[in-house]
Design a protein around this motif. Structure first.
Motif, mmCIF file in Angstrom:
data_model
loop_
_atom_site.group_PDB
_atom_site.id
_atom_site.type_symbol
_atom_site.label_atom_id
_atom_site.label_comp_id
_atom_site.label_asym_id
_atom_site.label_seq_id
_atom_site.Cartn_x
_atom_site.Cartn_y
_atom_site.Cartn_z
ATOM 1 N N ASN A 256 0.817 -1.211 0.000
ATOM 2 C CA ASN A 256 0.000 0.000 0.000
ATOM 3 C C ASN A 256 0.854 1.267 0.000
ATOM 4 O O ASN A 256 0.518 2.250 -0.671
ATOM 5 C CB ASN A 256 -0.950 -0.013 1.198
ATOM 6 C CG ASN A 256 -2.076 -1.011 1.004
ATOM 7 O OD1 ASN A 256 -2.617 -1.152 -0.084
ATOM 8 N ND2 ASN A 256 -2.423 -1.727 2.073
ATOM 9 N N ARG A 259 2.205 1.604 -3.538
ATOM 10 C CA ARG A 259 1.125 2.037 -4.420
ATOM 11 C C ARG A 259 0.894 3.530 -4.271
ATOM 12 O O ARG A 259 0.777 4.268 -5.256
ATOM 13 C CB ARG A 259 -0.165 1.293 -4.089
ATOM 14 C CG ARG A 259 -0.209 -0.185 -4.475
ATOM 15 C CD ARG A 259 -1.578 -0.793 -4.140
ATOM 16 N NE ARG A 259 -2.634 0.077 -4.601
ATOM 17 C CZ ARG A 259 -3.337 0.884 -3.809
ATOM 18 N NH1 ARG A 259 -3.124 0.906 -2.495
ATOM 19 N NH2 ARG A 259 -4.262 1.667 -4.323
ATOM 20 N N ASP A 260 0.807 3.986 -3.035
ATOM 21 C CA ASP A 260 0.532 5.402 -2.792
ATOM 22 C C ASP A 260 1.653 6.296 -3.304
ATOM 23 O O ASP A 260 1.401 7.386 -3.838
ATOM 24 C CB ASP A 260 0.302 5.648 -1.298
ATOM 25 C CG ASP A 260 -1.071 5.181 -0.831
ATOM 26 O OD1 ASP A 260 -1.964 5.020 -1.681
ATOM 27 O OD2 ASP A 260 -1.249 4.981 0.389
ATOM 28 N N SER A 261 2.893 5.853 -3.150
ATOM 29 C CA SER A 261 4.000 6.676 -3.640
ATOM 30 C C SER A 261 3.986 6.755 -5.161
ATOM 31 O O SER A 261 4.298 7.807 -5.750
ATOM 32 C CB SER A 261 5.340 6.113 -3.156
ATOM 33 O OG SER A 261 5.646 4.882 -3.799
ATOM 34 N N THR A 263 1.203 6.371 -7.221
ATOM 35 C CA THR A 263 0.077 7.164 -7.715
ATOM 36 C C THR A 263 0.277 8.655 -7.418
ATOM 37 O O THR A 263 -0.158 9.506 -8.198
ATOM 38 C CB THR A 263 -1.247 6.682 -7.105
ATOM 39 O OG1 THR A 263 -1.165 6.707 -5.668
ATOM 40 C CG2 THR A 263 -1.569 5.262 -7.565
ATOM 41 N N ARG A 264 0.944 8.952 -6.315
ATOM 42 C CA ARG A 264 1.224 10.369 -6.026
ATOM 43 C C ARG A 264 2.157 10.956 -7.082
ATOM 44 O O ARG A 264 2.014 12.121 -7.483
ATOM 45 C CB ARG A 264 1.857 10.508 -4.635
ATOM 46 C CG ARG A 264 2.183 11.955 -4.292
ATOM 47 C CD ARG A 264 2.511 12.121 -2.823
ATOM 48 N NE ARG A 264 2.628 13.530 -2.470
ATOM 49 C CZ ARG A 264 2.536 14.001 -1.246
ATOM 50 N NH1 ARG A 264 2.299 13.163 -0.235
ATOM 51 N NH2 ARG A 264 2.657 15.284 -1.004
ATOM 52 N N TYR A 275 -3.776 14.302 -6.570
ATOM 53 C CA TYR A 275 -3.271 13.011 -7.029
ATOM 54 C C TYR A 275 -4.116 11.911 -6.401
ATOM 55 O O TYR A 275 -4.836 12.118 -5.419
ATOM 56 C CB TYR A 275 -1.796 12.832 -6.638
ATOM 57 C CG TYR A 275 -1.510 13.033 -5.171
ATOM 58 C CD1 TYR A 275 -1.615 11.963 -4.262
ATOM 59 C CD2 TYR A 275 -1.147 14.287 -4.672
ATOM 60 C CE1 TYR A 275 -1.366 12.150 -2.913
ATOM 61 C CE2 TYR A 275 -0.901 14.476 -3.322
ATOM 62 C CZ TYR A 275 -1.012 13.413 -2.455
ATOM 63 O OH TYR A 275 -0.776 13.590 -1.109
ATOM 64 N N THR A 277 -4.837 8.657 -4.229
ATOM 65 C CA THR A 277 -4.288 7.991 -3.058
ATOM 66 C C THR A 277 -5.331 7.021 -2.514
ATOM 67 O O THR A 277 -6.515 7.107 -2.864
ATOM 68 C CB THR A 277 -3.877 9.000 -1.966
ATOM 69 O OG1 THR A 277 -3.129 8.326 -0.950
ATOM 70 C CG2 THR A 277 -5.081 9.671 -1.343
ATOM 71 N N THR A 278 -4.934 6.102 -1.670
ATOM 72 C CA THR A 278 -5.844 5.105 -1.130
ATOM 73 C C THR A 278 -6.769 5.719 -0.095
ATOM 74 O O THR A 278 -6.343 6.541 0.727
ATOM 75 C CB THR A 278 -5.046 3.956 -0.486
ATOM 76 O OG1 THR A 278 -4.118 3.433 -1.429
ATOM 77 C CG2 THR A 278 -5.964 2.840 -0.029
ATOM 78 N N GLU A 279 -8.035 5.316 -0.124
ATOM 79 C CA GLU A 279 -8.997 5.747 0.887
ATOM 80 C C GLU A 279 -8.947 4.745 2.046
ATOM 81 O O GLU A 279 -9.567 3.683 1.997
ATOM 82 C CB GLU A 279 -10.404 5.790 0.276
ATOM 83 C CG GLU A 279 -11.500 6.122 1.267
ATOM 84 C CD GLU A 279 -11.236 7.399 2.039
ATOM 85 O OE1 GLU A 279 -10.773 7.309 3.203
ATOM 86 O OE2 GLU A 279 -11.468 8.483 1.474
ATOM 87 N N TRP A 303 -10.036 4.351 -3.939
ATOM 88 C CA TRP A 303 -9.106 5.461 -4.007
ATOM 89 C C TRP A 303 -9.882 6.772 -3.873
ATOM 90 O O TRP A 303 -11.105 6.808 -4.055
ATOM 91 C CB TRP A 303 -8.318 5.452 -5.324
ATOM 92 C CG TRP A 303 -9.211 5.579 -6.545
ATOM 93 C CD1 TRP A 303 -9.785 4.564 -7.246
ATOM 94 C CD2 TRP A 303 -9.633 6.795 -7.164
ATOM 95 N NE1 TRP A 303 -10.544 5.054 -8.277
ATOM 96 C CE2 TRP A 303 -10.466 6.427 -8.252
ATOM 97 C CE3 TRP A 303 -9.407 8.142 -6.927
ATOM 98 C CZ2 TRP A 303 -11.077 7.370 -9.089
ATOM 99 C CZ3 TRP A 303 -10.000 9.085 -7.753
ATOM 100 C CH2 TRP A 303 -10.814 8.707 -8.814
ATOM 101 N N THR A 306 -6.973 13.619 -3.915
ATOM 102 C CA THR A 306 -6.716 14.709 -2.974
ATOM 103 C C THR A 306 -7.120 16.036 -3.614
ATOM 104 O O THR A 306 -7.031 16.205 -4.829
ATOM 105 C CB THR A 306 -5.230 14.766 -2.585
ATOM 106 O OG1 THR A 306 -4.452 15.049 -3.756
ATOM 107 C CG2 THR A 306 -4.784 13.440 -1.986
#
Length: 370
Positions: A256, A259-261, A263-264, A275, A277-279, A303, A306
């Motif tokens: 996770n 993934r977040d890094s 997608t950001r 961008y 990010t995971t919810e 997701w 932001t």
């Protein structure tokens, strides 16, 4: 993982009109996501019925709108004509205690051999999947046990195995439908030639970014595709890294965070500061399994964007190619506020399962964009 006590394979006798040239029967009717549960109406509030609802009808917590795993329709029959209509359905669960006096129980006994009935009464077996029993592309599951409470308990104890059996059938159906509409084999082959991995590409997806970059002094790779449609935007991204010999770091938290890094950095919104990010206010679930010989981790969740009121579902697959020491993250996402999310996530999960790597690939042997 909980498993069946035992599954007895039923030998299905091919119908007389199924010759050597193929099956010419009609296709079963109904949607992939609907299951008709055949039970006597006096048992629709039984422990077995409740167990079926809690197993096949439980809510999918990783979807934004909390849809059930399957839409259940409880039905009974009182004559042969009604039974013949029930037999036409695409997904069927037939459930009753083995020695009950209902029409459904009599039907179950007619479908099972004496040997199998004996196994049921001795609690050796309770679940019997069948394929294409009366029509093409049909899935059927017979559930039976000596009594109502015993059957309910066995359903609960084998929840994952029972639902996985139907999910596998649904993935097969989606794969045929998705790529039956058209497939970009040339694009998939280009990705394989340049990068040593492949995923089947639907007919109208468009290649976007294809880049190699350095992070912390290590070379990494990122590729995107998109299927932009009115009110139904879908995207795919893949990240991979070569020469990964140790994956002791790989767990749910790492997946996770990575993934977040990604997608950001790469999956941005229309505003400079927005961008994907995971919810984490909703469940994020990861399951590990073997897929096409690889160690795979499937992560499902939602997701959010932001700085914007946008969100939707995602399906991620983290794959380790042990033979070539390569680590991959692949993800589909969607923004479609007016659409049913369940069917699209099932399509994403189906497409992710077409992923393979080139066993002859060596780091630096392919090309690629910058």
């Amino acid at each position: 993982m909980k498993v069946f006590l035992k599954i007895t394979v039923l030998l299905i006798i091919t119908a007389a009109w199924m010759g050597c040239e193929g099956d010419y029967r009609q296709e079963a009717r109904g949607s992939y996501g609907e299951v008709v549960v055949v039970m006597d109406s006096t048992q629709w509030e039984s422990q077995t019925a409740q167990a079926i609802r809690e197993t096949y009808g439980r809510h999918i917590l990783t979807l934004p709108s909390g849809q059930p795993l399957y839409d259940l329709r409880f039905r009974e029959f009182k004559n042969d004509d009604q039974l013949e209509q029930l037999k036409r359905n695409k997904n069927l669960i037939i459930a009753a205690p083995i020695d009950d006096t209902t029409n459904t129980a009599r039907w179950i006994r007619a479908l099972l051999s004496d040997e199998v009935e004996a196994q049921v009464r001795s609690n050796e077996s309770f679940a019997f999947p069948m394929q294409n029993q009366w029509y093409q592309d049909q899935w059927t599951m017979i559930l039976t046990a000596p009594g109502d409470s015993a059957l309910a308990e066995q359903i609960h104890n084998s929840e994952k195995t029972l639902t996985d059996n139907l999910l596998r059938k649904e993935f097969e159906r989606w794969e045929e439908e998705i790529y039956g509409q058209g497939e970009q084999e040339a694009l998939a082959d280009t990705i394989r030639a340049n990068h040593g991995w492949k995923i089947r590409v639907q007919h109208d997806w468009q290649l976007g970014l294809d880049t190699t970059y350095s992070e912390d002094g290590e070379q990494q790779h990122f590729l995107t595709m998109r299927r932009p449609l009115p009110e139904n935007d879908r995207w795919f991204w893949a990240w991979w890294k070569n020469d990964v010999e140790d994956i002791s770091f790989l767990d749910d938290d790492w997946i996770n965070a990575k993934r977040d890094s990604l997608t950001r950095q790469w999956i941005r919104g229309s505003r400079d500061s927005s961008y994907v990010t995971t919810e984490y206010g909703r469940p994020v679930e990861t399951e590990s399994f073997r897929m096409n010989g690889y160690l795979a981790h499937e992560t499902l969740g939602t997701w959010r964007m932001t700085k914007d009121a946008m969100g939707g579902p995602f399906a991620n697959l983290t794959v380790y190619d042990e033979q070539n020491d390569r680590l991959f993250l692949l993800e589909f996402g969607q923004f479609a506020p007016k659409y049913n999310k369940r069917r699209f996530v099932r399509q994403f999960r189906t497409m992710l399962r077409t992923f393979t790597t080139d066993s002859t690939w060596q780091s630096g042997s392919g090309g690629g964009g910058q």
